[in-house]
Motif scaffolding. Structure first.
Motif, PDB file in Angstrom:
ATOM      1  N   LEU A 165      46.679 -60.269  51.551  1.00  0.00           N
ATOM      2  CA  LEU A 165      47.670 -60.076  52.245  1.00  0.00           C
ATOM      3  C   LEU A 165      49.119 -59.239  51.717  1.00  0.00           C
ATOM      4  CD1 LEU A 165      47.719 -63.808  53.608  1.00  0.00           C
ATOM      5  CD2 LEU A 165      47.072 -61.669  54.988  1.00  0.00           C
ATOM      6  N   ALA A 166      49.129 -59.538  50.463  1.00  0.00           N
ATOM      7  CA  ALA A 166      50.363 -58.666  49.884  1.00  0.00           C
ATOM      8  C   ALA A 166      50.188 -57.245  50.167  1.00  0.00           C
ATOM      9  CB  ALA A 166      50.542 -59.294  48.485  1.00  0.00           C
ATOM     10  N   ARG A 167      48.894 -56.919  49.730  1.00  0.00           N
ATOM     11  CA  ARG A 167      48.462 -55.366  49.690  1.00  0.00           C
ATOM     12  C   ARG A 167      48.551 -54.949  51.254  1.00  0.00           C
ATOM     13  NH1 ARG A 167      48.338 -50.700  47.932  1.00  0.00           N
ATOM     14  NH2 ARG A 167      46.455 -49.559  48.161  1.00  0.00           N
ATOM     15  N   ILE A 168      48.216 -55.779  52.218  1.00  0.00           N
ATOM     16  CA  ILE A 168      48.541 -55.418  53.552  1.00  0.00           C
ATOM     17  C   ILE A 168      49.901 -55.286  53.938  1.00  0.00           C
ATOM     18  CG2 ILE A 168      48.214 -56.173  55.743  1.00  0.00           C
ATOM     19  CD1 ILE A 168      45.475 -57.330  55.189  1.00  0.00           C
ATOM     20  N   LEU A 171      51.260 -51.870  52.492  1.00  0.00           N
ATOM     21  CA  LEU A 171      50.716 -50.849  53.099  1.00  0.00           C
ATOM     22  C   LEU A 171      51.461 -50.810  54.396  1.00  0.00           C
ATOM     23  CD1 LEU A 171      46.928 -50.938  52.320  1.00  0.00           C
ATOM     24  CD2 LEU A 171      48.854 -49.325  51.124  1.00  0.00           C
ATOM     25  N   ARG A 172      51.517 -51.752  55.067  1.00  0.00           N
ATOM     26  CA  ARG A 172      52.289 -51.840  56.463  1.00  0.00           C
ATOM     27  C   ARG A 172      53.525 -51.012  56.132  1.00  0.00           C
ATOM     28  NH1 ARG A 172      51.641 -56.920  58.497  1.00  0.00           N
ATOM     29  NH2 ARG A 172      49.371 -56.391  59.482  1.00  0.00           N
ATOM     30  N   THR A 176      55.359 -48.043  57.971  1.00  0.00           N
ATOM     31  CA  THR A 176      56.700 -48.070  58.825  1.00  0.00           C
ATOM     32  C   THR A 176      57.591 -47.106  58.078  1.00  0.00           C
ATOM     33  OG1 THR A 176      55.987 -50.386  59.271  1.00  0.00           O
ATOM     34  CG2 THR A 176      58.343 -49.673  59.546  1.00  0.00           C
ATOM     35  N   THR A 177      57.875 -47.148  56.943  1.00  0.00           N
ATOM     36  CA  THR A 177      58.727 -46.267  56.509  1.00  0.00           C
ATOM     37  C   THR A 177      58.483 -44.565  56.753  1.00  0.00           C
ATOM     38  OG1 THR A 177      59.332 -47.631  54.683  1.00  0.00           O
ATOM     39  CG2 THR A 177      59.871 -45.551  54.137  1.00  0.00           C
ATOM     40  N   HIS A 178      57.250 -44.482  56.501  1.00  0.00           N
ATOM     41  CA  HIS A 178      56.800 -42.958  56.751  1.00  0.00           C
ATOM     42  C   HIS A 178      56.976 -42.735  58.140  1.00  0.00           C
ATOM     43  CE1 HIS A 178      54.207 -39.479  56.462  1.00  0.00           C
ATOM     44  NE2 HIS A 178      53.658 -39.924  57.583  1.00  0.00           N
ATOM     45  N   LEU A 179      56.761 -43.363  59.164  1.00  0.00           N
ATOM     46  CA  LEU A 179      56.635 -43.289  60.678  1.00  0.00           C
ATOM     47  C   LEU A 179      58.186 -43.013  60.871  1.00  0.00           C
ATOM     48  CD1 LEU A 179      53.982 -45.331  62.185  1.00  0.00           C
ATOM     49  CD2 LEU A 179      54.099 -42.961  61.882  1.00  0.00           C
TER      50      LEU A 179
END
Length: 193
Positions: A165-168, A171-172, A176-179
């Motif tokens: 969950l921490a890895r997800i 990555l999320r 989000t930052t990239h988008l």
């Protein structure tokens, strides 16, 4: 049952002088700094020394628990297979289970309810300490071996779930930052006149 009935509890090896790293040393010396906040042992980072002759009974075995008797966290770490020759330094406490699964006892000691009990047993004002005698008196719930094994398996799965969950979440957040950065800095061909 109390912990003293289920395991041998003893102080780590009392080195008489300051520990100096010897790259040719025959044993790793496990100190509090070699156990992380998740109660995992990192013996590969331990300093090495030459153990005096006749002190081999101090060597750690797979299944031993290493207990931080001082400081803000009083958790236990389990020694796993393949650690190699190593000793635990004082003031840490060595717990050698004999009537309980080591992984279950490690889980039980690190459980929040047990940690609250241990905090109540701690002595001292500036540096909180749990003595070997206080640790031996700790009440330990002792279900059947099959139940202990199921608890260990369930706890491992719950820990694995938290890691995933921490890895997800990480990555999320990156996505989000990239988008959002792409929106903030549109490419020239997509820019409107």
């Amino acid at each position: 049952m109390n912990l003293g009935e289920l395991a041998e509890v003893q102080m780590g090896y009392p080195f008489r002088s300051r520990l100096e790293h010897d790259p040719q040393g025959d044993v790793a010396v496990i100190q509090m700094k070699d156990i992380d906040d998740a109660n995992l042992l990192h013996a590969e980072e331990a300093i090495r020394v030459t153990l005096p002759k006749g002190k081999t009974h101090h060597l750690l075995c797979a299944g031993d628990l290493l207990f931080r008797s001082r400081g803000r966290s009083n958790g236990a770490a389990q020694v796993l297979e393949g650690i190699g020759p190593a000793v635990l330094s004082a003031p840490m406490l060595l717990i050698r289970p004999h009537k309980v699964l080591p992984a279950y006892l490690c889980w039980y000691i690190n459980a929040p309810a047990t940690q609250a009990q241990l905090a109540a047993l701690a002595e001292g004002t500036s540096v909180r300490m749990i003595s070997a005698e206080a640790l031996k008196a700790l009440d330990v719930a002792l279900p059947s071996l099959a139940t202990q094994q199921r608890i260990v398996q369930a706890a491992a799965l719950a820990e694995q779930e938290q890691t995933l969950l921490a890895r997800i979440a990480t990555l999320r957040q990156r996505l989000t930052t990239h988008l959002l950065m792409k929106l903030a800095h549109p490419s020239p061909e997509r820019a409107t006149p």
